[in-house]
Design a protein around this motif. Structure first.
Motif, PDB file in Angstrom:
ATOM      1  N   LEU A  81     -13.771  10.267   1.773  1.00 47.15           N
ATOM      2  CA  LEU A  81     -12.417  10.865   1.517  1.00 47.15           C
ATOM      3  C   LEU A  81     -11.748  11.169   2.811  1.00 47.15           C
ATOM      4  N   LEU A  82     -12.377  11.621   3.812  1.00 49.53           N
ATOM      5  CA  LEU A  82     -11.752  11.951   5.176  1.00 49.53           C
ATOM      6  C   LEU A  82     -11.343  10.591   5.831  1.00 49.53           C
ATOM      7  N   MET A  83     -12.097   9.718   5.674  1.00 49.38           N
ATOM      8  CA  MET A  83     -12.001   8.393   6.483  1.00 49.38           C
ATOM      9  C   MET A  83     -10.788   7.621   5.669  1.00 49.38           C
ATOM     10  N   VAL A  84     -10.793   7.783   4.557  1.00 43.12           N
ATOM     11  CA  VAL A  84      -9.914   6.920   3.656  1.00 43.12           C
ATOM     12  C   VAL A  84      -8.146   7.061   4.338  1.00 43.12           C
ATOM     13  N   GLY A  85      -7.871   8.226   4.637  1.00 39.29           N
ATOM     14  CA  GLY A  85      -6.504   8.366   5.036  1.00 39.29           C
ATOM     15  C   GLY A  85      -6.480   8.780   6.660  1.00 39.29           C
ATOM     16  N   ASP A  86      -7.520   8.605   7.319  1.00 36.51           N
ATOM     17  CA  ASP A  86      -7.570   8.662   8.875  1.00 36.51           C
ATOM     18  C   ASP A  86      -8.244   7.792   9.483  1.00 36.51           C
ATOM     19  N   GLY A  87      -7.405   6.401  10.004  1.00 37.18           N
ATOM     20  CA  GLY A  87      -8.315   5.260  10.273  1.00 37.18           C
ATOM     21  C   GLY A  87      -9.150   5.647  11.676  1.00 37.18           C
ATOM     22  N   MET A  88      -8.660   6.707  12.628  1.00 42.18           N
ATOM     23  CA  MET A  88      -9.592   6.747  13.854  1.00 42.18           C
ATOM     24  C   MET A  88     -10.517   7.971  13.543  1.00 42.18           C
ATOM     25  N   LEU A  89     -10.504   8.612  12.708  1.00 40.48           N
ATOM     26  CA  LEU A  89     -11.446   9.563  12.327  1.00 40.48           C
ATOM     27  C   LEU A  89     -12.689   8.560  11.777  1.00 40.48           C
ATOM     28  N   ALA A  90     -12.311   7.350  10.975  1.00 40.37           N
ATOM     29  CA  ALA A  90     -13.217   6.590  10.309  1.00 40.37           C
ATOM     30  C   ALA A  90     -13.865   5.940  11.508  1.00 40.37           C
ATOM     31  N   VAL A  91     -13.246   5.621  12.677  1.00 43.57           N
ATOM     32  CA  VAL A  91     -13.980   4.963  13.745  1.00 43.57           C
ATOM     33  C   VAL A  91     -14.953   6.081  14.535  1.00 43.57           C
ATOM     34  N   HIS A  94      -4.899   3.184   1.201  1.00 46.46           N
ATOM     35  CA  HIS A  94      -6.421   2.891   1.289  1.00 46.46           C
ATOM     36  C   HIS A  94      -7.180   3.310   0.085  1.00 46.46           C
ATOM     37  N   PHE A  95      -6.919   4.417  -0.588  1.00 47.00           N
ATOM     38  CA  PHE A  95      -7.722   4.787  -1.732  1.00 47.00           C
ATOM     39  C   PHE A  95      -7.320   3.754  -2.757  1.00 47.00           C
ATOM     40  N   ILE A  96      -6.093   3.243  -2.983  1.00 50.12           N
ATOM     41  CA  ILE A  96      -5.880   2.399  -3.873  1.00 50.12           C
ATOM     42  C   ILE A  96      -6.546   1.161  -3.555  1.00 50.12           C
ATOM     43  N   SER A  97      -6.044   0.550  -2.415  1.00 50.10           N
ATOM     44  CA  SER A  97      -6.717  -0.700  -2.005  1.00 50.10           C
ATOM     45  C   SER A  97      -8.153  -0.833  -1.825  1.00 50.10           C
ATOM     46  N   SER A  98      -8.898   0.192  -1.501  1.00 48.42           N
ATOM     47  CA  SER A  98     -10.309   0.246  -1.243  1.00 48.42           C
ATOM     48  C   SER A  98     -10.968   0.138  -2.538  1.00 48.42           C
ATOM     49  N   ASN A  99     -10.521   0.669  -3.597  1.00 49.75           N
ATOM     50  CA  ASN A  99     -11.161   0.746  -4.878  1.00 49.75           C
ATOM     51  C   ASN A  99     -10.563  -0.533  -5.875  1.00 49.75           C
ATOM     52  N   MET A 100      -9.371  -1.167  -5.662  1.00 49.54           N
ATOM     53  CA  MET A 100      -8.837  -2.213  -6.540  1.00 49.54           C
ATOM     54  C   MET A 100      -9.575  -3.606  -6.085  1.00 49.54           C
ATOM     55  N   HIS A 101      -9.907  -3.607  -4.536  1.00 51.25           N
ATOM     56  CA  HIS A 101     -10.769  -4.800  -3.984  1.00 51.25           C
ATOM     57  C   HIS A 101     -12.199  -4.555  -4.265  1.00 51.25           C
ATOM     58  N   TYR A 102     -12.861  -5.436  -4.576  1.00 50.95           N
ATOM     59  CA  TYR A 102     -14.310  -5.395  -4.849  1.00 50.95           C
ATOM     60  C   TYR A 102     -14.941  -5.562  -3.620  1.00 50.95           C
ATOM     61  N   VAL A 150      -6.886  -5.197 -11.288  1.00 52.75           N
ATOM     62  CA  VAL A 150      -5.248  -4.437 -11.333  1.00 52.75           C
ATOM     63  C   VAL A 150      -5.654  -3.028 -11.825  1.00 52.75           C
ATOM     64  N   LEU A 151      -5.314  -2.255 -10.773  1.00 52.46           N
ATOM     65  CA  LEU A 151      -5.531  -0.773 -10.793  1.00 52.46           C
ATOM     66  C   LEU A 151      -4.358   0.059 -11.101  1.00 52.46           C
ATOM     67  N   ASN A 152      -3.737   0.269 -12.460  1.00 49.30           N
ATOM     68  CA  ASN A 152      -2.696   1.014 -12.538  1.00 49.30           C
ATOM     69  C   ASN A 152      -2.760   2.178 -13.693  1.00 49.30           C
ATOM     70  N   VAL A 153      -4.158   2.550 -13.747  1.00 46.15           N
ATOM     71  CA  VAL A 153      -4.049   3.718 -14.684  1.00 46.15           C
ATOM     72  C   VAL A 153      -3.161   4.860 -14.529  1.00 46.15           C
ATOM     73  N   TRP A 154      -2.772   5.758 -15.346  1.00 46.86           N
ATOM     74  CA  TRP A 154      -1.383   6.514 -15.303  1.00 46.86           C
ATOM     75  C   TRP A 154      -1.805   7.389 -14.387  1.00 46.86           C
ATOM     76  N   PHE A 171       3.536   6.001  -3.175  1.00 45.40           N
ATOM     77  CA  PHE A 171       3.489   5.978  -1.765  1.00 45.40           C
ATOM     78  C   PHE A 171       3.017   4.607  -1.296  1.00 45.40           C
ATOM     79  N   CYS A 172       2.646   3.758  -1.838  1.00 41.64           N
ATOM     80  CA  CYS A 172       2.272   2.331  -1.661  1.00 41.64           C
ATOM     81  C   CYS A 172       2.680   1.376  -2.445  1.00 41.64           C
ATOM     82  N   PHE A 173       4.210   1.642  -2.879  1.00 34.51           N
ATOM     83  CA  PHE A 173       4.836   0.822  -3.908  1.00 34.51           C
ATOM     84  C   PHE A 173       4.124   0.026  -4.933  1.00 34.51           C
ATOM     85  N   ASN A 174       3.456   0.711  -5.476  1.00 33.90           N
ATOM     86  CA  ASN A 174       2.582   0.078  -6.878  1.00 33.90           C
ATOM     87  C   ASN A 174       1.722  -0.935  -6.580  1.00 33.90           C
ATOM     88  N   PHE A 175       1.020  -0.645  -5.269  1.00 31.58           N
ATOM     89  CA  PHE A 175       0.343  -1.750  -5.015  1.00 31.58           C
ATOM     90  C   PHE A 175      -0.853  -2.382  -5.883  1.00 31.58           C
TER      91      PHE A 175
END
Length: 356
Positions: free
Chosen positions: A153-163, A262-270, A285-289, A297-301
């Protein structure tokens, strides 16, 4: 990277691709203005830049509160992210390198917490060929394949922390992939080079400022809860006069946008349980309400990115226009929708096998 080539598209993949292209062609025929792709891209870029600058000016003049600036600028920079992605696929000013790189540079400057977009281009093209595989560094970089928990969860939004939190893995992973024959010796060098320079120069500076800001206020909060205060040196507190405005008008909006994307992308990609080269198994397609606050904030990614894997040629706004009809095609041909089991599967991949 010189990995083994991905398998060709399946008959189902090709069928989906043909049908979505037909939908896209129909939309383009009905809306003649869509043929002015360069102008549209430049106009969206200009609007997003102006919106970001206006927000900053209003905040610095004390007219707009910080929370509003963060939310609105996160939206403007989400548009810039989509433009960067389209630019990576050479959708704007393909024959005009100056304008192409000018847009790329402007987008990079207003999203300083991301990896260098020219480096990302190589990672992204590889992602399309080997989506969900161990060599898909773009998705793995945003935590796809990691076990869910506080660390992820911390790494999802912070790329440098993930490093930082995966430093050991970055050192050992290339050699492991090489031993398994998944990458070449040159790839090992390239992967390590990418790890060193991908966040240079803007990403390193932006994250350093962000981490200082967060740790400063976190330490003050802990001290306050303990009924005391911290006597910071004047040299430290003096930096807040420029750090705080910079965080509010630019860095915090991008950290919010990055987390949502990153939260959306890392869960809609297998990852790890999809057949190589089979697009129907690459993403859902991950569009649950209840994900709409993040989608904003990711333009309906999550709703539209699966379309892109089948038809790469269309810019993000065309995907939005075709989404309703394209979703019918995807669903009829077996692409999963709102497969929330993806969260559980990420954890199961890390479970040790039980002894017999």
């Amino acid at each position: 990277m010189a990995t083994a080539p991905a398998r060709g598209k399946s008959a189902t993949d090709k069928k989906i691709q043909r049908e979505i292209i037909a939908i896209s062609d129909d939309v383009r025929q009905k809306h003649g203005w869509l043929k002015h792709q360069n102008t549209i891209g430049l106009s969206i870029f200009s609007i997003a830049v102006i919106g970001t600058v206006v927000n900053a000016v209003l905040y610095l003049q004390g007219i707009m509160p910080g929370w509003a600036v963060i939310l609105l600028t996160a939206f403007w920079t989400s548009l810039l992210h989509e433009l960067e992605h389209d630019l990576i696929h050479l959708m704007y000013f393909k024959k005009n390198k100056f304008m192409h790189n000018l847009m790329m540079t402007g987008i990079y400057l207003l999203r300083p917490n991301v990896i260098n977009p020219w480096i990302r281009r190589h990672l992204h093209f590889h992602h399309h060929k080997h989506s969900g595989m161990e060599t898909d560094l773009e998705e793995r970089g945003i935590t796809n394949g990691e076990k869910w928990g506080l660390k992820r969860l911390l790494m999802v939004g912070d790329g440098m922390l993930a490093v930082y939190l995966r430093a050991g893995q970055y050192l050992t992973e290339p050699a492991r992939l090489f031993k398994r024959g998944l990458i070449s010796k040159q790839d090992v060098k390239n992967v390590r080079l990418i790890g060193l320079v991908s966040y240079s120069p803007l990403g390193i500076a932006a994250h350093a400022i962000w981490h200082f800001f967060v740790l400063y206020h976190l330490a003050n909060g802990v001290a306050w809860l303990a009924g005391t205060s911290i006597a910071w040196p004047e040299m430290v507190t003096a930096q807040l006069s420029w750090i705080t405005p910079l965080v509010v008008v630019l860095i915090a909006p991008n950290m919010l946008r990055t987390f949502c994307l990153h939260f959306i992308s890392s869960n809609m990609h297998y990852y790890g349980d999809n057949e190589p080269g089979k697009i129907t198994e690459q993403c859902q397609v991950l569009n649950v309400w209840w994900l709409w606050p993040l989608q904003a904030f990711c333009f309906n990614f999550g709703s539209t990115h699966a379309i892109h894997h089948f038809v790469v040629r269309d810019p993000f706004y065309v995907r939005q226009m075709t989404a309703k009809r394209a979703h019918v095609v995807l669903k009829e041909n077996g692409v999963r929708f709102n497969d929330l089991g993806t969260f559980r599967r990420a954890n199961r991949m890390h479970e040790k096998p039980q002894a017999a």
